[in-house]
Design a protein around this motif. Structure first.
Motif, PDB file in Angstrom:
ATOM      1  N   CYS A  10      66.165 -42.420   7.640  1.00 39.42           N
ATOM      2  CA  CYS A  10      66.923 -41.712   7.191  1.00 39.42           C
ATOM      3  C   CYS A  10      65.971 -40.929   6.160  1.00 39.42           C
ATOM      4  O   CYS A  10      65.092 -41.397   4.932  1.00 39.42           O
ATOM      5  N   LYS A  11      65.455 -38.930   6.082  1.00 38.14           N
ATOM      6  CA  LYS A  11      64.674 -38.758   5.124  1.00 38.14           C
ATOM      7  C   LYS A  11      64.578 -38.811   3.699  1.00 38.14           C
ATOM      8  O   LYS A  11      63.970 -39.012   3.077  1.00 38.14           O
ATOM      9  N   LYS A  12      66.317 -39.102   3.195  1.00 40.32           N
ATOM     10  CA  LYS A  12      66.096 -38.858   2.133  1.00 40.32           C
ATOM     11  C   LYS A  12      66.047 -40.016   1.407  1.00 40.32           C
ATOM     12  O   LYS A  12      65.465 -39.872   0.377  1.00 40.32           O
ATOM     13  N   ASN A  13      66.179 -41.195   1.934  1.00 41.51           N
ATOM     14  CA  ASN A  13      66.097 -42.313   1.595  1.00 41.51           C
ATOM     15  C   ASN A  13      64.818 -42.073   1.404  1.00 41.51           C
ATOM     16  O   ASN A  13      64.308 -42.773   0.744  1.00 41.51           O
ATOM     17  N   ARG A  14      64.014 -42.408   2.793  1.00 42.65           N
ATOM     18  CA  ARG A  14      62.993 -42.368   2.771  1.00 42.65           C
ATOM     19  C   ARG A  14      61.569 -41.557   1.452  1.00 42.65           C
ATOM     20  O   ARG A  14      61.360 -42.554   0.785  1.00 42.65           O
ATOM     21  N   ASP A  15      62.473 -40.499   1.652  1.00 42.75           N
ATOM     22  CA  ASP A  15      61.948 -40.305  -0.001  1.00 42.75           C
ATOM     23  C   ASP A  15      61.698 -40.418  -1.452  1.00 42.75           C
ATOM     24  O   ASP A  15      61.323 -40.525  -2.118  1.00 42.75           O
ATOM     25  N   SER A  16      63.176 -40.614  -1.517  1.00 44.04           N
ATOM     26  CA  SER A  16      63.968 -41.586  -2.553  1.00 44.04           C
ATOM     27  C   SER A  16      63.278 -43.182  -3.051  1.00 44.04           C
ATOM     28  O   SER A  16      61.771 -43.026  -3.825  1.00 44.04           O
TER      29      SER A  16
END
Length: 389
Positions: free
Chosen positions: A27-33
């Motif tokens: 998940c890009k959102k989780n990865r970036d966070s």
């Protein structure tokens, strides 16, 4: 959460390794966070040359504000008490259990260890023991020399002894009385190998408020930190509410079972985990800062795929990965015990620290993990041979 003895550069290196692992999050959102929080943590840590005297608590992440908005949070706190274990967690909430525990006022007991070589004032609170003040002294010894001056030598000897007793009482009052003149411990235990401890405890120089808190005057064979440990053992019937004392009794009972060659003891990482998975353990004793993880490897090209379970530290993931296999998951050992507790027959999980001599011996001699079986069980000899190797 960093302990006072942790090193900043080692923690930063660990976070950099975690950042590489976080790149695999789908998940890009989780990865970036996660990556953003790790970068922020490293930047915060690099502002410190050394870990503060009580440790360091670092919280980084984003808080949802609604309407798709979020706010970055980066908080660095020096706790009021020493951090007893290193904690690293990545989750969707901040875990504040350890911080809440530190904010709770715990019962503290004072110890005064005194002999002819010096004095130590210490305190035992919760699961930790600490030295509050320590000094050494060189008292004149008794001898037969002097002739007509023997009385003068004896008078000098008594004068030095009296000055030493007075200094001890002054130090005890300075350590165990707060700025408001209130006693800051629940009780005080005096220990020593001579009669000095009794002289100090009964001295008129000792503050009456401290004399009211006197719980025990005990004979011990040593001074310093070793004497503090001996006094703690002798005072154990009065200190049953101390978690540290409970830990000592728990580990001492296990050592006694080993000394009696009991068939119910189980030690060795692989053997304890095997017994846990089979539901053979009634109790497992784990060092609360153990860094071993349950790692699952899976073959890449085999059909069907074969999974291998190993118990490794993070630094061993690469070197002990079977050839032709890839890492599937890595779960901290304590977390795996908690998740599978019901499947393991609802065995008891006892977390202990290394703040006592027994805890240190458990960590160094047994890797920080032992178990007690429900009934005798004969393990495969091959497993035992592998452990010996």
């Amino acid at each position: 959460m960093l302990r006072p003895r942790d090193e900043i550069h080692r923690v930063c290196r660990m976070l950099n390794e975690e950042m590489g692992t976080a790149q695999r999050i789908k998940c890009k959102k989780n990865r970036d966070s996660v990556v953003e929080a790790l970068k922020s943590s490293i930047e915060k840590l690099r502002q410190f040359r050394n870990v503060p005297s009580h440790g360091l608590c670092l919280f980084n992440g984003r808080a949802a504000l609604g309407d798709g908005k979020s706010k970055k949070i980066s908080v660095c706190i020096e706790p009021p008490r020493d951090v007893s274990r290193f904690v690293y967690l990545c989750d969707d909430v901040f875990h504040l259990e350890e911080m809440r525990t530190m904010m709770i006022t715990q019962t503290a007991y004072g110890f005064v260890i005194i002999d002819g070589n010096g004095c130590l004032c210490g305190a035992v609170t919760g699961r930790t023991s600490s030295v509050l003040h320590q000094f050494s002294v060189s008292l004149p010894k008794k001898h037969g020399r002097g002739g007509q001056s023997s009385n003068r030598f004896a008078r000098l000897r008594e004068e030095a002894r009296h000055n030493y007793v007075r200094k001890v009482t002054e130090v005890v009052q300075r350590v165990f009385l707060d700025s408001n003149g209130q006693v800051n411990v629940q009780g005080i235990i005096f220990g020593g190998c001579g009669d000095l401890k009794t002289i100090v405890a009964e001295s008129p120089c000792l503050d009456a408020r401290l004399r009211e808190k006197l719980m025990l005057v005990c004979d011990i064979a040593s001074g310093g930190r070793v004497g503090l440990h001996e006094a703690l053992l002798l005072a154990s019937p009065m200190l049953k509410d101390l978690p540290l004392r409970r830990e000592q009794e728990l580990i001492a009972n296990f050592f006694e079972m080993i000394a009696q060659d009991s068939d119910l003891v189980c030690y060795g990482i692989d053997r304890v985990c095997e017994a846990w998975a089979m539901g053979l353990l009634s109790k497992v004793i784990v060092w609360d800062d153990i860094d071993i993880q349950r790692v699952i490897f899976r073959t890449i090209n085999a059909n069907p795929a074969v999974e291998t379970v190993k118990y490794l530290t993070p630094s061993e993931f690469v070197s002990k990965c079977p050839s032709g296999s890839t890492l599937v998951s890595a779960t901290p050992l304590v977390e795996w015990f908690a998740d599978t507790q019901l499947l393991a027959g609802d065995a008891v999980i006892e977390l202990v620290s290394d703040c006592s001599q027994e805890g240190t011996q458990l960590r160094r001699g047994f890797g920080g993990l032992v178990g007690i079986l429900r009934y005798p069980h004969r393990f495969d000899e091959a497993d035992g041979d592998d452990e010996d190797e």
